[in-house]
Scaffold this motif. Structure first.
Motif: not given
Length: 372
Positions: A66-76
Motif C-alpha cells: 500500500f505504501i509502494l503503490e502510492q499515487n505520487y510521481p517521485d518517491f522511494e
C-alpha cells in the motif's frame, strides 16, 4: 481544623478546574477550529519513505504494498531490516522483485554491539537519495493512496518538519477503545500546540522532516543512548513555530492495530514515558501542569463529595468542564476519526489522568532496554 482542611481542598479543586479550563480553551480549541486543505495538492518534490522493521514479516507483507503503490510521481521506500530472524528477508526480496522503488538496508545482529531503532533509522536516512523524508512503521497502513502527496505538500516556504496523525483501528475491545482515546488526547495536545506555534512532539508512525535538518542537528546523537525518542525527542529539540507544519486530512492518516494485551500496552507506554524527562523545560512544565491538575481535579472532586463540602457546587464545576470538553472534543474527535469515543468521555478522561500520572512517575525512574 476540619472545616479549614475542607476549605483548602475546595480552593485547590477550583484552581485545578481553572487550569483544566485553560488547557481546553487555549490549546484544544486550536485544533477544533483548524480546517485541513481539501483539494489534493499537486506536489513534485522527491520523497524517501523510511521504515525500520525488526521481525515484521507479516506486517511488511500486508502493509508495504500500500505504501509502494502510492499515487505520487517521485518517491522511494527504504526499509531497514533490523536484525530480523523471521521471514522478513524473504518477504522483502519478493517485494523487491515486484517494486523497483523498494530499497532494503540490512543490519546483522552483533554479539557485543546491540543496536536500536535510532541506529537503524540513521542508516536508512543515509541510504536514502532524497532530501524529504517521510517516516512510518511496518505495522502501519496509509489511509489512502494520497498519503505521501498530502504529507509532502506541507514542505513549503520554511517548513522542515511535518506532523501527521496515526490512529488505531476500531475494535470492540476495551483496551482498544482506551488506546484510541489516549491517542486522541495525545494528538490533540501536540497538534494544538503546533498550531499555536509551540510544537513539542511528533509520532514516528506518521512524521516527515528534511535530511538537511537531520544532519545539521547531528541526527539522534544527543539522545542515542536513550531507547525511545527517535520521533518525539527529535521534534522536541528541533521544532519551532516557523519550521513546523501540521497535516490532519483523513487521506494523510496512517492506521495501525492497538495492543491486544495490557502487558504489551504497559511496556509500550513505559517506553514512551521514559523520554518525557528529556523534553525542553517549558514543555515539561506544560505537560506536568495538565497531568497534575487533571489528576487532582478528580481526586479533589471525590473528596468534596465524600466530605460533603459544597457537593453541588463541586458537581456543577465538573459538569461545566464536561460540557466544555464535549463541545470542543466532539469537533476534534470527528477530525481524528474518533467520534464514537465521545460517549466514553467521562469515564475515559478519569482513567486517562490516573494513567498519565502513574506512567509519568514510572517513566521518570525506570529504564527500558529493549525497543522491540
Amino acid at each position: 481544623m476540619e472545616t479549614y482542611i475542607q476549605i483548602v481542598l475546595f480552593v485547590l479543586f477550583q484552581l485545578c478546574f481553572i487550569v483544566q479550563l485553560y488547557y481546553l480553551v487555549s490549546n484544544h480549541s486550536r485544533l477544533s477550529g483548524y480546517k485541513p486543505v481539501e483539494e489534493l495538492p499537486q506536489v513534485l518534490i522527491p520523497v524517501s519513505v523510511i521504515i525500520s522493521a525488526r521481525n515484521e514479516a507479516q506486517n511488511l507483507q500486508e502493509n508495504l504494498p500500500f505504501i509502494l503503490e502510492q499515487n505520487y510521481p517521485d518517491f522511494e521506500v527504504v526499509v531497514i531490516n533490523d536484525c530480523s530472524y523471521d521471514r522478513s528477508d524473504e518477504v522483502l526480496e519478493d517485494l523487491q522483485r515486484q517494486y523497483s522503488r523498494l530499497k532494503v538496508v540490512t543490519i546483522t545482529e552483533h554479539d557485543r554491539f546491540k543496536t536500536g531503532k535510532k541506529f537503524a533509522l540513521t542508516l536508512g536516512i543515509k541510504a536514502s537519495k532524497n532530501e524529504y523524508l517521510l517516516f512510518t512503521d511496518a505495522d502501519c497502513k496509509p489511509a489512502s493512496v494520497n498519503w505521501i502527496a498530502r504529507m509532502a505538500a506541507n514542505f513549503g516556504n520554511s517548513a522542515q518538519i511535518v506532523l501527521g496523525y496515526s490512529p488505531y483501528y476500531k475494535t470492540n475491545k476495551f483496551i482498544s477503545r482506551f488506546t484510541r482515546f489516549e491517542t486522541l488526547k495525545t494528538a490533540m495536545n501536540y497538534l494544538s500546540c503546533a498550531l499555536k506555534g509551540e510544537p513539542y512532539m511528533g509520532i514516528g508512525r506518521n512524521l516527515a522532516y528534511t535530511k538537511t535538518l537531520f544532519f545539521s542537528a547531528k541526527g539522534f546523537a544527543s539522545h542515542m543512548h536513550i531507547l525511545s525518542g527517535d520521533d518525539d525527542l527529535f521534534v522536541n529539540q528541533h521544532a519551532t513555530a516557523n519550521n513546523t507544519a501540521v497535516e490532519i486530512h483523513p487521506e494523510a492518516f496512517t492506521y495501525t492495530a492497538a495492543k491486544t494485551s495490557w502487558a504489551s500496552y504497559f511496556r509500550q507506554k513505559k517506553r514512551h514515558m521514559s523520554v518525557g524527562k528529556l523534553y525542553r523545560k517549558r514543555d515539561r512544565v506544560m505537560l506536568s501542569f495538565d497531568a497534575v491538575s487533571g489528576f487532582l481535579f478528580y481526586i479533589l472532586l471525590a473528596l468534596c463529595l465524600v466530605l460533603r463540602y459544597e457537593p453541588l457546587l463541586a458537581l456543577g464545576l465538573w459538569l461545566f468542564r464536561l460540557i466544555a470538553q464535549v463541545i470542543i472534543y466532539n469537533k476534534n474527535f470527528k477530525k481524528l476519526d474518533g467520534k464514537d469515543l465521545i460517549w466514553y468521555l467521562p469515564f475515559f478522561d478519569f482513567i486517562y489522568y490516573m494513567y498519565l500520572t502513574v506512567f509519568g512517575l514510572i517513566g521518570a525512574f525506570i529504564k527500558t532496554t529493549q525497543w522491540k
